[in-house]
Design a protein around this motif. Structure first.
Motif, PDB file in Angstrom:
ATOM      1  N   ILE A 322       0.909  -1.245  -0.010  1.00  0.00           N
ATOM      2  CA  ILE A 322       0.087  -0.046  -0.109  1.00  0.00           C
ATOM      3  C   ILE A 322       0.879   1.079   0.187  1.00  0.00           C
ATOM      4  O   ILE A 322       0.613   2.195  -0.715  1.00  0.00           O
ATOM      5  CB  ILE A 322      -0.809   0.072   0.995  1.00  0.00           C
ATOM      6  CG1 ILE A 322      -1.933  -1.273   0.986  1.00  0.00           C
ATOM      7  CG2 ILE A 322      -1.770   1.414   1.354  1.00  0.00           C
ATOM      8  CD1 ILE A 322      -2.583  -1.511   2.469  1.00  0.00           C
ATOM      9  N   ALA A 323       1.827   1.220   0.849  1.00  0.00           N
ATOM     10  CA  ALA A 323       2.968   2.543   0.923  1.00  0.00           C
ATOM     11  C   ALA A 323       3.394   2.751  -0.393  1.00  0.00           C
ATOM     12  O   ALA A 323       3.495   3.931  -0.921  1.00  0.00           O
ATOM     13  CB  ALA A 323       3.789   2.057   2.018  1.00  0.00           C
ATOM     14  N   SER A 324       3.979   1.564  -1.101  1.00  0.00           N
ATOM     15  CA  SER A 324       4.586   1.553  -2.420  1.00  0.00           C
ATOM     16  C   SER A 324       3.682   2.148  -3.466  1.00  0.00           C
ATOM     17  O   SER A 324       4.274   3.050  -4.135  1.00  0.00           O
ATOM     18  CB  SER A 324       5.202   0.117  -2.665  1.00  0.00           C
ATOM     19  OG  SER A 324       5.678   0.265  -4.057  1.00  0.00           O
ATOM     20  N   SER A 325       2.519   1.559  -3.597  1.00  0.00           N
ATOM     21  CA  SER A 325       1.551   2.435  -4.538  1.00  0.00           C
ATOM     22  C   SER A 325       1.341   3.815  -4.112  1.00  0.00           C
ATOM     23  O   SER A 325       1.011   4.337  -5.137  1.00  0.00           O
ATOM     24  CB  SER A 325       0.272   1.312  -4.503  1.00  0.00           C
ATOM     25  OG  SER A 325      -0.499   2.087  -5.365  1.00  0.00           O
ATOM     26  N   ALA A 326       1.144   3.901  -2.807  1.00  0.00           N
ATOM     27  CA  ALA A 326       0.836   5.506  -2.507  1.00  0.00           C
ATOM     28  C   ALA A 326       1.755   6.517  -3.021  1.00  0.00           C
ATOM     29  O   ALA A 326       1.449   7.628  -3.266  1.00  0.00           O
ATOM     30  CB  ALA A 326       0.395   5.689  -1.007  1.00  0.00           C
ATOM     31  N   THR A 327       2.956   6.099  -2.797  1.00  0.00           N
ATOM     32  CA  THR A 327       4.227   6.588  -3.225  1.00  0.00           C
ATOM     33  C   THR A 327       4.674   6.766  -4.486  1.00  0.00           C
ATOM     34  O   THR A 327       5.520   7.279  -4.841  1.00  0.00           O
ATOM     35  CB  THR A 327       5.357   6.884  -2.130  1.00  0.00           C
ATOM     36  OG1 THR A 327       5.767   5.578  -2.107  1.00  0.00           O
ATOM     37  CG2 THR A 327       4.923   7.130  -0.584  1.00  0.00           C
ATOM     38  N   GLY A 328       4.290   5.597  -5.368  1.00  0.00           N
ATOM     39  CA  GLY A 328       4.684   5.379  -6.608  1.00  0.00           C
ATOM     40  C   GLY A 328       6.070   4.892  -6.642  1.00  0.00           C
ATOM     41  O   GLY A 328       6.698   4.902  -7.696  1.00  0.00           O
ATOM     42  N   ARG A 329       6.719   4.451  -5.390  1.00  0.00           N
ATOM     43  CA  ARG A 329       8.123   4.053  -5.303  1.00  0.00           C
ATOM     44  C   ARG A 329       8.109   2.403  -5.585  1.00  0.00           C
ATOM     45  O   ARG A 329       7.483   2.032  -4.239  1.00  0.00           O
ATOM     46  CB  ARG A 329       8.937   4.600  -4.503  1.00  0.00           C
ATOM     47  CG  ARG A 329       9.026   6.132  -4.481  1.00  0.00           C
ATOM     48  CD  ARG A 329       9.836   6.786  -3.464  1.00  0.00           C
ATOM     49  NE  ARG A 329       9.675   8.251  -3.572  1.00  0.00           N
ATOM     50  CZ  ARG A 329       9.653   9.046  -2.592  1.00  0.00           C
ATOM     51  NH1 ARG A 329      10.136   8.668  -1.477  1.00  0.00           N
ATOM     52  NH2 ARG A 329       9.710  10.413  -2.809  1.00  0.00           N
ATOM     53  N   PRO A 330       8.468   1.763  -6.128  1.00  0.00           N
ATOM     54  CA  PRO A 330       8.700   0.553  -6.208  1.00  0.00           C
ATOM     55  C   PRO A 330       9.428  -0.302  -4.955  1.00  0.00           C
ATOM     56  O   PRO A 330      10.536   0.360  -4.476  1.00  0.00           O
ATOM     57  CB  PRO A 330       9.131  -0.103  -7.477  1.00  0.00           C
ATOM     58  CG  PRO A 330       9.809   0.866  -8.449  1.00  0.00           C
ATOM     59  CD  PRO A 330       9.226   2.190  -7.428  1.00  0.00           C
ATOM     60  N   VAL A 331       8.964  -1.240  -4.393  1.00  0.00           N
ATOM     61  CA  VAL A 331       9.904  -2.241  -3.409  1.00  0.00           C
ATOM     62  C   VAL A 331      10.771  -2.809  -4.191  1.00  0.00           C
ATOM     63  O   VAL A 331      10.808  -3.279  -5.318  1.00  0.00           O
ATOM     64  CB  VAL A 331       8.885  -3.184  -2.605  1.00  0.00           C
ATOM     65  CG1 VAL A 331       9.918  -4.030  -1.918  1.00  0.00           C
ATOM     66  CG2 VAL A 331       8.060  -2.303  -1.934  1.00  0.00           C
ATOM     67  N   PRO A 332      12.172  -2.948  -3.788  1.00  0.00           N
ATOM     68  CA  PRO A 332      13.143  -3.381  -4.575  1.00  0.00           C
ATOM     69  C   PRO A 332      12.985  -4.971  -4.869  1.00  0.00           C
ATOM     70  O   PRO A 332      12.339  -5.715  -4.085  1.00  0.00           O
ATOM     71  CB  PRO A 332      14.551  -3.379  -3.842  1.00  0.00           C
ATOM     72  CG  PRO A 332      14.300  -2.045  -2.923  1.00  0.00           C
ATOM     73  CD  PRO A 332      12.723  -2.166  -2.739  1.00  0.00           C
TER      74      PRO A 332
END
Ligand SMILES: Nc1ncnc2c1ncn2[C@@H]1O[C@H](COP(=O)(O)OP(=O)(O)O)[C@@H](O)[C@H]1O
Ligand SMILES: [Mg+2]
Length: 400
Positions: A322-332
């Motif tokens: 959810i955090a990754s989608s909200a900020t648009g930054r992918p999880v490595p």
């Protein structure tokens, strides 16, 4: 009969006999115990008849005499399916029958080692006035078949339909009558099928059988993680791989979240394969403990591949997705995450971590985000211990 000291009672022999299907045997702890009764529950269309016909065909091919009682489809229909499944062998006896008295006659006549009754809902005892499928009928038929199983040493498999919410009075009321309850499930739109024991008098209920529904029947899936990860696109925001444990079997599952500003008064939430309650909890924790503003967003969350992830060990993964989608930054792409998240945002350890992470290492993942309390583990990847969901978000650079 008088009560007897337990020391004078002969122990029950229960040696499981292989069904010929390694996945089914795994779930049953070796196979079917002679004289036992197993209820196979699942939604209509999931593949119960297919699975059991395949098992009987396999047993017949190895010389066993087995009986398939079909009350739902005609014998001709079953024969046609058996051709597709390569289950046509003379040792497999077919009876298109719903009348319990006739079914018991077939058992007496042919003395099968294994019998399938498909389904318990269509079977009726003519001595009862109630309609086939009613609770009274289902229970009475199961009782009679159970007593026949015990007296003849026949392993009896009863098919029972259940609806999505576990409804339909029939099968649920049977659970205490039978020795073993297997549940067969899977998403209609996916080929994946999972077999679990929810009750088993002869062994553990910890094992998971994995199949893929193919034209030629149910094929064993020996490497489920590989199937779940096959179509993964690394580098996309909102995706996290989580090592879950289903029984003793570790599985790598991709969790995905997509949050968008829907501009509606009440933001929509749509969740499949993960617990909606946990998704709500993690959004609240992100909002309050991680200072990530997500509660006003429309949220979609799912477990890829039609698998259902219900364990708390997936919390950290859901939160990060959810955090990754909200900020648009992918999880490595080389990271997996595992841990339960509390309301304070703190991470708690989960069981079987070494087995989970060994599976992740096998698939080339290099780093695992785990709770702070995690001990040293003999696994071939780097353990990154984090105290809170917020710390994990910051460490991966997902903060706003
Ligand atoms: N010709 C076919 N090729 C591939 N899959 C088939 C074919 N016919 C049926 N199926 C699959 O089998 C399923 C029906 O399985 P079935 O064993 O009858 O389910 P159940 O007994 O649980 O209701 C269908 O939903 C479909 O996925
Ligand atoms: Mg069926």
């Amino acid at each position: 009969m008088p009560a007897v000291p337990i020391t004078e009672i002969a122990s029950l022999e229960c040696v499981p006999q292989s069904t010929g299907s390694a996945e089914v045997d795994r779930v049953l702890g070796g196979g079917l115990v002679p004289g036992s009764v197993t209820l196979v529950g699942g939604e209509p269309g999931v593949g119960k008849s297919t699975l059991l016909l395949q098992v009987l065909g396999g047993l017949a091919a190895r010389g066993a005499r087995v009986l398939y009682v079909t009350g739902e489809e005609s014998a001709a229909q079953v024969r046609r399916r058996a051709e597709r499944l390569d289950a046509v062998h003379p040792g497999l006896l077919l009876a298109g029958e719903t009348n319990l008295a006739h079914i018991l006659g077939h058992v007496a006549e042919s003395a099968p080692s294994v019998m399938v009754v498909d389904s318990i809902q269509t079977t009726f005892d003519p001595d009862l006035a109630s309609a086939p499928g009613s609770v009274g009928q289902v229970r009475q038929c199961a009782h009679r078949l159970t007593s026949v199983a015990k007296h003849t040493d026949t392993s009896v498999l009863l098919v029972g339909h259940v609806t999505k919410d576990g409804g339909l009075a029939g099968p649920r009321t049977l659970e205490h009558v039978v020795d073993t309850v297997l549940s067969f499930d899977g998403d209609r739109d996916h080929s994946l099928r999972l077999l679990r024991a929810t009750k088993h008098r002869f062994g553990s209920t910890q094992e998971l059988g994995v199949f893929s529904m193919e034209h030629t029947g149910l094929a064993p899936v020996t490497d489920p993680s590989g199937v779940f990860l096959a179509d993964r696109r690394p580098g996309v925001a909102g995706s996290v791989v989580v090592p879950v444990l289903d029984g003793h079997r570790p599985l790598l599952v991709e969790l995905q979240a997509l949050v968008v500003d829907g501009r509606t008064a009440v933001p929509r939430r749509s969740v499949s394969g993960v617990d909606p309650g946990r998704v709500g909890l993690l959004m609240a924790v992100l909002e309050r403990r991680v200072q990530l503003s997500v509660l006003h967003l429309e949220t979609y969350a799912l477990a890829v591949g039609g698998v259902r992830v219900t364990e708390p060990g997936a919390d950290l993964g859901i939160g990060l997705a959810i955090a990754s989608s909200a900020t648009g930054r992918p999880v490595p792409a080389d990271v997996v995450a595992c841990g339960e998240v509390g309301l304070g945002g703190e991470l708690r350890s989960v069981g079987g971590l070494e087995r989970r992470l060994a599976e992740a290492a096998r698939f080339g993942f290099r780093r695992a985000l785990v709770p702070r309390s995690t001990p040293e583990l003999a696994v071939d990847l780097e353990l990154v211990r984090v105290p809170t969901l917020g710390a994990a978000v910051a460490l991966l650079g997902l903060a706003e």
